[in-house]
Design an enzyme around this catalytic site. Structure first.
Site, mmCIF file in Angstrom:
data_model
loop_
_atom_site.group_PDB
_atom_site.id
_atom_site.type_symbol
_atom_site.label_atom_id
_atom_site.label_comp_id
_atom_site.label_asym_id
_atom_site.label_seq_id
_atom_site.Cartn_x
_atom_site.Cartn_y
_atom_site.Cartn_z
ATOM 1 N N VAL A 57 0.825 -1.204 0.000
ATOM 2 C CA VAL A 57 0.000 0.000 0.000
ATOM 3 C C VAL A 57 0.866 1.265 0.000
ATOM 4 O O VAL A 57 0.715 2.136 -0.857
ATOM 5 C CB VAL A 57 -0.961 0.001 1.214
ATOM 6 C CG1 VAL A 57 -1.615 1.365 1.394
ATOM 7 C CG2 VAL A 57 -2.034 -1.059 1.015
ATOM 8 N N LEU A 99 -7.125 -0.432 -3.051
ATOM 9 C CA LEU A 99 -6.427 -0.977 -4.219
ATOM 10 C C LEU A 99 -6.318 -2.502 -4.139
ATOM 11 O O LEU A 99 -6.341 -3.078 -3.052
ATOM 12 C CB LEU A 99 -5.031 -0.354 -4.354
ATOM 13 C CG LEU A 99 -4.000 -0.532 -3.220
ATOM 14 C CD1 LEU A 99 -3.391 -1.915 -3.209
ATOM 15 C CD2 LEU A 99 -2.917 0.502 -3.370
ATOM 16 N N GLY A 154 -7.315 -15.768 -0.102
ATOM 17 C CA GLY A 154 -6.087 -15.727 0.695
ATOM 18 C C GLY A 154 -5.596 -14.302 0.697
ATOM 19 O O GLY A 154 -6.386 -13.365 0.552
ATOM 20 N N CYS A 177 -5.283 -9.534 3.205
ATOM 21 C CA CYS A 177 -6.424 -8.694 3.604
ATOM 22 C C CYS A 177 -7.661 -9.485 4.011
ATOM 23 O O CYS A 177 -8.053 -9.448 5.177
ATOM 24 C CB CYS A 177 -6.760 -7.725 2.473
ATOM 25 S SG CYS A 177 -5.473 -6.490 2.235
HETATM 26 N N1 LIG Z 1 -1.947 -5.314 0.495
HETATM 27 C C1 LIG Z 1 -3.104 -4.853 0.031
HETATM 28 O O1 LIG Z 1 -3.562 -5.198 -1.073
HETATM 29 C C2 LIG Z 1 -3.909 -3.886 0.854
HETATM 30 C C3 LIG Z 1 -4.985 -3.220 0.271
HETATM 31 C C4 LIG Z 1 -5.713 -2.315 1.038
HETATM 32 C C5 LIG Z 1 -5.377 -2.114 2.365
HETATM 33 N N2 LIG Z 1 -4.352 -2.798 2.922
HETATM 34 C C6 LIG Z 1 -4.002 -2.542 4.315
HETATM 35 O O2 LIG Z 1 -2.888 -1.650 4.324
HETATM 36 C C7 LIG Z 1 -2.013 -1.959 5.433
HETATM 37 C C8 LIG Z 1 -0.617 -2.251 4.905
HETATM 38 O O3 LIG Z 1 -0.674 -3.409 4.100
HETATM 39 P P1 LIG Z 1 0.561 -3.852 3.190
HETATM 40 O O4 LIG Z 1 0.138 -5.073 2.472
HETATM 41 O O5 LIG Z 1 1.063 -2.683 2.428
HETATM 42 O O6 LIG Z 1 1.632 -4.240 4.327
HETATM 43 P P2 LIG Z 1 3.153 -4.693 4.127
HETATM 44 O O7 LIG Z 1 3.407 -5.690 5.176
HETATM 45 O O8 LIG Z 1 3.417 -5.036 2.696
HETATM 46 O O9 LIG Z 1 3.988 -3.364 4.427
HETATM 47 C C9 LIG Z 1 4.074 -2.760 5.691
HETATM 48 C C10 LIG Z 1 5.410 -2.043 5.783
HETATM 49 O O10 LIG Z 1 5.420 -1.246 6.952
HETATM 50 C C11 LIG Z 1 6.744 -1.238 7.475
HETATM 51 N N3 LIG Z 1 6.687 -0.774 8.873
HETATM 52 C C12 LIG Z 1 6.228 -1.426 9.961
HETATM 53 N N4 LIG Z 1 6.310 -0.626 11.058
HETATM 54 C C13 LIG Z 1 6.815 0.557 10.650
HETATM 55 C C14 LIG Z 1 7.114 1.788 11.305
HETATM 56 N N5 LIG Z 1 6.906 1.956 12.608
HETATM 57 N N6 LIG Z 1 7.624 2.785 10.568
HETATM 58 C C15 LIG Z 1 7.844 2.638 9.243
HETATM 59 N N7 LIG Z 1 7.568 1.506 8.572
HETATM 60 C C16 LIG Z 1 7.055 0.477 9.261
HETATM 61 C C17 LIG Z 1 7.194 -2.663 7.294
HETATM 62 O O11 LIG Z 1 8.591 -2.797 7.366
HETATM 63 C C18 LIG Z 1 6.621 -2.966 5.902
HETATM 64 O O12 LIG Z 1 7.544 -2.662 4.882
HETATM 65 C C19 LIG Z 1 -2.664 -3.125 6.164
HETATM 66 O O13 LIG Z 1 -3.465 -2.633 7.200
HETATM 67 C C20 LIG Z 1 -3.557 -3.757 5.094
HETATM 68 O O14 LIG Z 1 -4.657 -4.423 5.634
HETATM 69 C C21 LIG Z 1 -3.593 -3.667 2.191
#
Ligand SMILES: NC(=O)c1ccc[n+]([C@@H]2O[C@H](COP(=O)([O-])OP(=O)(O)OC[C@H]3O[C@@H](n4cnc5c(N)ncnc54)[C@H](O)[C@@H]3O)[C@@H](O)[C@H]2O)c1
Length: 462
Positions: free
Chosen positions: A11, A164, A271, A274
């Site tokens: 994201v 997204l 899977g 999310c």
């Molecule tokens: N992946 C998707 O398709 C999607 C879509 C919509 C919403 N979301 C939501 O968005 C959020 C993020 O999902 P994602 O898939 O991008 O996660 P991800 O695990 O791919 O990325 C999270 C990132 O945050 C970093 N991080 C953790 N703690 C931190 C801090 N204190 N400071 C800076 N960086 C830090 C991690 O190192 C990691 O790189 C989740 O809540 C998810 O539910 C995800």
């Protein structure tokens, strides 16, 4: 606008890059130095179609920056988007430790920072802290409290859930069906509306609402989509039990406009990072508030059972072999590891559950995925091997399992596959082959919600 994205995952990296692409000055912050180093070297730490190009272009234009320096990233930003992970904890609740850690860092940085939010600064220019991570209702209030514990300087809060889809993330973000903004005051809503205006020129709406409703929208949307998948899988299983064909049933059912045809494909269940955790988080929210979530508990159960039922199908086939019954010593090819096509994300992927089970039962797995070998290794270690192309995976295989509906698996060289396998047995967890093709080329073919093709089975083992 000067924006800082917290977290360079699926994201944060995509949305940050897209914000920079329309002219904003964006800094992507992560606590993982390896990710930031990769990004400094021009390599995206995730696979998302089109992302590498877009990153390169905006870095070159000096609009997109990567850092591990929290204080600097937070102090210079006008708007900070928290995009860190919110995985399930052991009880199924969304684990907020990353979100609250980011909030603490932000509070400290604002307090120590000089600049535009100090003293009697104009409230209208106070930093906006936006929670983009998917979080339970009430989280914004916790983030606000965590920051307020550490600074007396003014800041604003907002919720801006992200919709997204991995694999189509850039297009989804650039042309969203809608933007949802939750905020406490009109000024914050207006500033975020300004930021998003260039993305909705085609007339898609920006909904500004209260914070708890915005937090809930994301869970409601994902719970609905997960429900559709579990629903069609349950119907598919009934089809299988009674000799109906889910493809026909789907066609007949989905032509009703009230039902529609999106997200109603049978398979191995949902899977990814999310749906599984968001459905569980809704159930956990229900339990906490003593509000029944009977439907969503079932959605989750149906989803878990779907993988197990598929594994049972595979086991049943191998048990029935006359010479060497069982999975021990069998060579199984797996096509597709990612939880869906277009991504290297294997979190909660059905393929991982299936492969772990087969490895435990003594089978040898050779897997192929166009982009997910590195991410899969994190879960499978050296318990499986990886093939460089789909055909190499099936050499001498006793069965092929299709776990992800990548396009390249849809119209393969059936003749070549059959001649290279030890026995032409296919378990198609995504119904991507036509049964007629499987029959024509003499495969034993199992799919979901459709009668198996067993044509040549009798002569195969004689
Ligand atoms: N992946 C998707 O398709 C999607 C879509 C919509 C919403 N979301 C939501 O968005 C959020 C993020 O999902 P994602 O898939 O991008 O996660 P991800 O695990 O791919 O990325 C999270 C990132 O945050 C970093 N991080 C953790 N703690 C931190 C801090 N204190 N400071 C800076 N960086 C830090 C991690 O190192 C990691 O790189 C989740 O809540 C998810 O539910 C995800």
């Amino acid at each position: 606008m000067r924006i800082t994205m917290v977290g360079t995952g699926y994201v944060g990296l995509v949305t940050g890059t897209c914000f920079s692409n329309i002219g904003n000055d964006v800094t992507c912050l992560d606590i993982d130095p390896k990710k930031i180093e990769k990004l400094h070297n021009g390599i995206s730490p995730i696979y998302e179609p089109g992302l590498d190009e877009l990153i390169k272009r905006n870095v070159k234009a000096n609009r997109l920056h990567f850092t591990t320096n929290k204080a600097e990233a937070y102090q210079k930003a006008e708007i900070i988007f928290i995009c860190v992970g919110t995985p399930s904890d052991e009880a199924g609740h969304a684990d907020l430790k990353y979100v609250l850690a980011a909030a603490a860092d932000i509070g400290d940085a604002i307090e120590r920072g000089p600049g535009d939010t100090g003293g009697d600064v104009d409230e209208r220019r106070a930093k906006i802290i936006v929670v983009k991570s998917t979080v339970p209702v009430g989280t914004n209030a916790k983030v606000k409290a965590e920051i307020a514990k550490r600074t007396k300087k003014p800041f604003k809060m907002a919720s801006n859930p992200e919709f997204l889809k991995e694999g189509a993330a850039i297009n989804d973000f650039n042309k969203p069906d809608r933007v949802v903004i939750g905020c406490e005051d009109k000024g914050t809503g207006d500033r975020l509306r300004d930021l998003y205006e260039p993305f909705v020129r085609q007339g898609h709406p920006i909904f500004v609402m209260d914070v708890p409703s915005a937090e809930m929208v994301k869970y409601a949307a994902n719970a609905m989509l997960a429900t559709k998948i579990s629903f069609i899988n349950e119907i598919a299983n009934l089809c299988e039990a009674y000799g109906a064909d889910i493809d026909e049933v789907r066609r007949g059912m989905c032509s009703d406009k009230r039902i529609g045809n999106q997200f109603l494909y049978p398979g191995l269940g949902y899977g990814g990072s999310c749906f599984p955790k968001d459905v569980l988080a809704c159930v956990a929210m229900g339990e906490k508030s003593e509000t029944p979530t009977t439907l969503l508990k079932s959605v989750h159960q149906v989803n878990q059972r779907q993988r197990q039922a598929f594994i049972a199908k595979i086991e049943s086939h191998f048990r029935s072999l006359p010479d060497h019954p069982g999975l021990a010593g069998k060579k199984i090819a797996v096509w597709g590891i990612a939880f869906k096509p277009g991504t290297d994300d294997v979190r909660e992927a059905p393929s991982i559950t299936i492969m772990q089970h087969l490895v435990k039962a003594g089978a040898t797995i050779v897997a192929y995925d166009p982009v997910a070998h590195e991410t899969a290794h994190h879960f499978m270690n050296d318990t499986i091997t990886y093939a460089s192309d789909p055909m190499a995976a099936i050499d001498g295989a006793d069965a092929l399992i299709i776990c992800t509906d990548w396009d390249e698996f849809k119209q393969p060289d059936f003749e070549g596959i059959k001649s290279r396998m030890a026995s032409p047995v296919v378990f198609d967890g995504r119904n991507i082959w036509r049964r007629e093709a499987a029959r024509e080329f003499g495969f034993v073919y199992h799919s979901v919600g459709r009668e198996p093709v067993l044509g040549e089975q009798a002569c195969l083992w004689q």
